[in-house]
Scaffold this motif. Structure first.
Motif, PDB file in Angstrom:
ATOM      1  N   VAL A 139      -3.220  79.101   9.451  1.00  0.00           N
ATOM      2  CA  VAL A 139      -4.508  78.654   9.997  1.00  0.00           C
ATOM      3  C   VAL A 139      -5.251  77.795   8.969  1.00  0.00           C
ATOM      4  O   VAL A 139      -5.819  76.757   9.314  1.00  0.00           O
ATOM      5  CB  VAL A 139      -5.368  79.856  10.443  1.00  0.00           C
ATOM      6  CG1 VAL A 139      -6.797  79.433  10.749  1.00  0.00           C
ATOM      7  CG2 VAL A 139      -4.735  80.537  11.650  1.00  0.00           C
ATOM      8  N   GLU A 140      -5.213  78.214   7.713  1.00  0.00           N
ATOM      9  CA  GLU A 140      -5.858  77.428   6.663  1.00  0.00           C
ATOM     10  C   GLU A 140      -5.261  76.022   6.593  1.00  0.00           C
ATOM     11  O   GLU A 140      -5.995  75.025   6.526  1.00  0.00           O
ATOM     12  CB  GLU A 140      -5.705  78.131   5.317  1.00  0.00           C
ATOM     13  CG  GLU A 140      -6.362  77.395   4.169  1.00  0.00           C
ATOM     14  CD  GLU A 140      -6.191  78.105   2.847  1.00  0.00           C
ATOM     15  OE1 GLU A 140      -6.906  77.729   1.909  1.00  0.00           O
ATOM     16  OE2 GLU A 140      -5.340  79.011   2.728  1.00  0.00           O
ATOM     17  N   ALA A 141      -3.939  75.938   6.616  1.00  0.00           N
ATOM     18  CA  ALA A 141      -3.268  74.639   6.574  1.00  0.00           C
ATOM     19  C   ALA A 141      -3.621  73.811   7.804  1.00  0.00           C
ATOM     20  O   ALA A 141      -3.830  72.592   7.705  1.00  0.00           O
ATOM     21  CB  ALA A 141      -1.757  74.826   6.471  1.00  0.00           C
ATOM     22  N   ASP A 178      -5.362  70.185   7.843  1.00  0.00           N
ATOM     23  CA  ASP A 178      -4.701  69.067   8.515  1.00  0.00           C
ATOM     24  C   ASP A 178      -5.543  68.499   9.648  1.00  0.00           C
ATOM     25  O   ASP A 178      -5.573  67.285   9.868  1.00  0.00           O
ATOM     26  CB  ASP A 178      -3.328  69.495   9.047  1.00  0.00           C
ATOM     27  CG  ASP A 178      -2.301  69.650   7.940  1.00  0.00           C
ATOM     28  OD1 ASP A 178      -2.551  69.195   6.802  1.00  0.00           O
ATOM     29  OD2 ASP A 178      -1.231  70.240   8.211  1.00  0.00           O
ATOM     30  N   ALA A 179      -6.231  69.366  10.378  1.00  0.00           N
ATOM     31  CA  ALA A 179      -7.077  68.895  11.481  1.00  0.00           C
ATOM     32  C   ALA A 179      -8.223  68.031  10.953  1.00  0.00           C
ATOM     33  O   ALA A 179      -8.544  66.991  11.530  1.00  0.00           O
ATOM     34  CB  ALA A 179      -7.625  70.080  12.274  1.00  0.00           C
ATOM     35  N   GLU A 224      -3.335  60.379  14.883  1.00  0.00           N
ATOM     36  CA  GLU A 224      -2.965  61.056  16.126  1.00  0.00           C
ATOM     37  C   GLU A 224      -1.697  61.895  15.977  1.00  0.00           C
ATOM     38  O   GLU A 224      -1.583  62.963  16.582  1.00  0.00           O
ATOM     39  CB  GLU A 224      -2.791  60.039  17.249  1.00  0.00           C
ATOM     40  CG  GLU A 224      -4.103  59.403  17.670  1.00  0.00           C
ATOM     41  CD  GLU A 224      -3.920  58.417  18.810  1.00  0.00           C
ATOM     42  OE1 GLU A 224      -2.984  58.581  19.605  1.00  0.00           O
ATOM     43  OE2 GLU A 224      -4.738  57.497  18.905  1.00  0.00           O
ATOM     44  N   GLU A 225      -0.755  61.436  15.175  1.00  0.00           N
ATOM     45  CA  GLU A 225       0.492  62.178  14.969  1.00  0.00           C
ATOM     46  C   GLU A 225       0.216  63.500  14.249  1.00  0.00           C
ATOM     47  O   GLU A 225       0.738  64.543  14.625  1.00  0.00           O
ATOM     48  CB  GLU A 225       1.499  61.339  14.167  1.00  0.00           C
ATOM     49  CG  GLU A 225       2.775  62.066  13.811  1.00  0.00           C
ATOM     50  CD  GLU A 225       3.573  62.553  15.013  1.00  0.00           C
ATOM     51  OE1 GLU A 225       4.303  63.549  14.868  1.00  0.00           O
ATOM     52  OE2 GLU A 225       3.452  61.955  16.100  1.00  0.00           O
ATOM     53  N   LEU A 226      -0.618  63.463  13.230  1.00  0.00           N
ATOM     54  CA  LEU A 226      -0.978  64.694  12.517  1.00  0.00           C
ATOM     55  C   LEU A 226      -1.739  65.632  13.443  1.00  0.00           C
ATOM     56  O   LEU A 226      -1.495  66.847  13.437  1.00  0.00           O
ATOM     57  CB  LEU A 226      -1.798  64.368  11.270  1.00  0.00           C
ATOM     58  CG  LEU A 226      -2.229  65.548  10.407  1.00  0.00           C
ATOM     59  CD1 LEU A 226      -1.028  66.384   9.967  1.00  0.00           C
ATOM     60  CD2 LEU A 226      -3.031  65.059   9.203  1.00  0.00           C
ATOM     61  N   ALA A 227      -2.636  65.100  14.247  1.00  0.00           N
ATOM     62  CA  ALA A 227      -3.380  65.928  15.204  1.00  0.00           C
ATOM     63  C   ALA A 227      -2.422  66.599  16.192  1.00  0.00           C
ATOM     64  O   ALA A 227      -2.577  67.783  16.519  1.00  0.00           O
ATOM     65  CB  ALA A 227      -4.408  65.082  15.948  1.00  0.00           C
ATOM     66  N   ARG A 228      -1.404  65.876  16.622  1.00  0.00           N
ATOM     67  CA  ARG A 228      -0.417  66.448  17.538  1.00  0.00           C
ATOM     68  C   ARG A 228       0.351  67.583  16.868  1.00  0.00           C
ATOM     69  O   ARG A 228       0.573  68.636  17.453  1.00  0.00           O
ATOM     70  CB  ARG A 228       0.562  65.379  18.028  1.00  0.00           C
ATOM     71  CG  ARG A 228       1.541  65.885  19.091  1.00  0.00           C
ATOM     72  CD  ARG A 228       2.698  64.930  19.347  1.00  0.00           C
ATOM     73  NE  ARG A 228       3.475  64.626  18.150  1.00  0.00           N
ATOM     74  CZ  ARG A 228       4.333  65.483  17.567  1.00  0.00           C
ATOM     75  NH1 ARG A 228       4.496  66.678  18.052  1.00  0.00           N
ATOM     76  NH2 ARG A 228       5.007  65.117  16.495  1.00  0.00           N
ATOM     77  N   ARG A 229       0.716  67.378  15.601  1.00  0.00           N
ATOM     78  CA  ARG A 229       1.442  68.425  14.876  1.00  0.00           C
ATOM     79  C   ARG A 229       0.577  69.668  14.709  1.00  0.00           C
ATOM     80  O   ARG A 229       1.077  70.794  14.800  1.00  0.00           O
ATOM     81  CB  ARG A 229       1.930  67.900  13.529  1.00  0.00           C
ATOM     82  CG  ARG A 229       3.077  66.923  13.659  1.00  0.00           C
ATOM     83  CD  ARG A 229       3.823  66.714  12.356  1.00  0.00           C
ATOM     84  NE  ARG A 229       2.987  66.420  11.209  1.00  0.00           N
ATOM     85  CZ  ARG A 229       2.693  65.199  10.768  1.00  0.00           C
ATOM     86  NH1 ARG A 229       3.181  64.136  11.389  1.00  0.00           N
ATOM     87  NH2 ARG A 229       1.923  65.029   9.704  1.00  0.00           N
ATOM     88  N   VAL A 230      -0.718  69.475  14.467  1.00  0.00           N
ATOM     89  CA  VAL A 230      -1.636  70.619  14.349  1.00  0.00           C
ATOM     90  C   VAL A 230      -1.675  71.387  15.665  1.00  0.00           C
ATOM     91  O   VAL A 230      -1.581  72.615  15.689  1.00  0.00           O
ATOM     92  CB  VAL A 230      -3.053  70.164  13.930  1.00  0.00           C
ATOM     93  CG1 VAL A 230      -4.046  71.318  14.057  1.00  0.00           C
ATOM     94  CG2 VAL A 230      -3.047  69.609  12.518  1.00  0.00           C
ATOM     95  N   VAL A 243       0.966  80.220  15.427  1.00  0.00           N
ATOM     96  CA  VAL A 243      -0.144  81.118  15.100  1.00  0.00           C
ATOM     97  C   VAL A 243      -0.373  82.102  16.251  1.00  0.00           C
ATOM     98  O   VAL A 243      -0.566  83.301  16.026  1.00  0.00           O
ATOM     99  CB  VAL A 243      -1.429  80.328  14.785  1.00  0.00           C
ATOM    100  CG1 VAL A 243      -2.618  81.270  14.602  1.00  0.00           C
ATOM    101  CG2 VAL A 243      -1.233  79.457  13.555  1.00  0.00           C
ATOM    102  N   ASP A 244      -0.323  81.600  17.470  1.00  0.00           N
ATOM    103  CA  ASP A 244      -0.496  82.477  18.636  1.00  0.00           C
ATOM    104  C   ASP A 244       0.589  83.549  18.689  1.00  0.00           C
ATOM    105  O   ASP A 244       0.307  84.714  18.991  1.00  0.00           O
ATOM    106  CB  ASP A 244      -0.475  81.666  19.934  1.00  0.00           C
ATOM    107  CG  ASP A 244      -1.703  80.787  20.101  1.00  0.00           C
ATOM    108  OD1 ASP A 244      -2.700  81.000  19.374  1.00  0.00           O
ATOM    109  OD2 ASP A 244      -1.658  79.878  20.949  1.00  0.00           O
TER     110      ASP A 244
END
Length: 68
Positions: free
Chosen positions: A22-24, A28-29, A38-44, A51-52
């Motif tokens: 979650v910290e990472a 990243d977010a 956008e690519e990093l946001a998609r990976r997040v 996490v779920d």
């Protein structure tokens, strides 16, 4: 060390792992937002499933421990 203590430590390890993920993700977010990446946001977003799954595992292990 008792079985209870081992089970409790296993749950704690899962929570620590989940916290690290979650910290990472938060870092990243923020970076994705700042850089409009956008690519990093998609990976997040995609990593949220991990996490779920960990949260569900923690809940199940805690419920088993309480039941015992």
């Amino acid at each position: 060390m008792s079985a209870f203590d081992r089970d409790l430590e296993a749950i704690q390890a899962l929570i620590m792992k989940m916290g690290g993920l979650v910290e990472a993700a938060v870092i990243d977010a923020a970076k994705a937002l700042e850089e409009r990446d956008e690519e990093l946001a998609r990976r997040v977003r995609d990593s949220d499933a991990v996490v779920d799954a960990l949260e569900e595992q923690v809940n199940e292990e805690a419920a088993k421990l309480i039941a015992l």
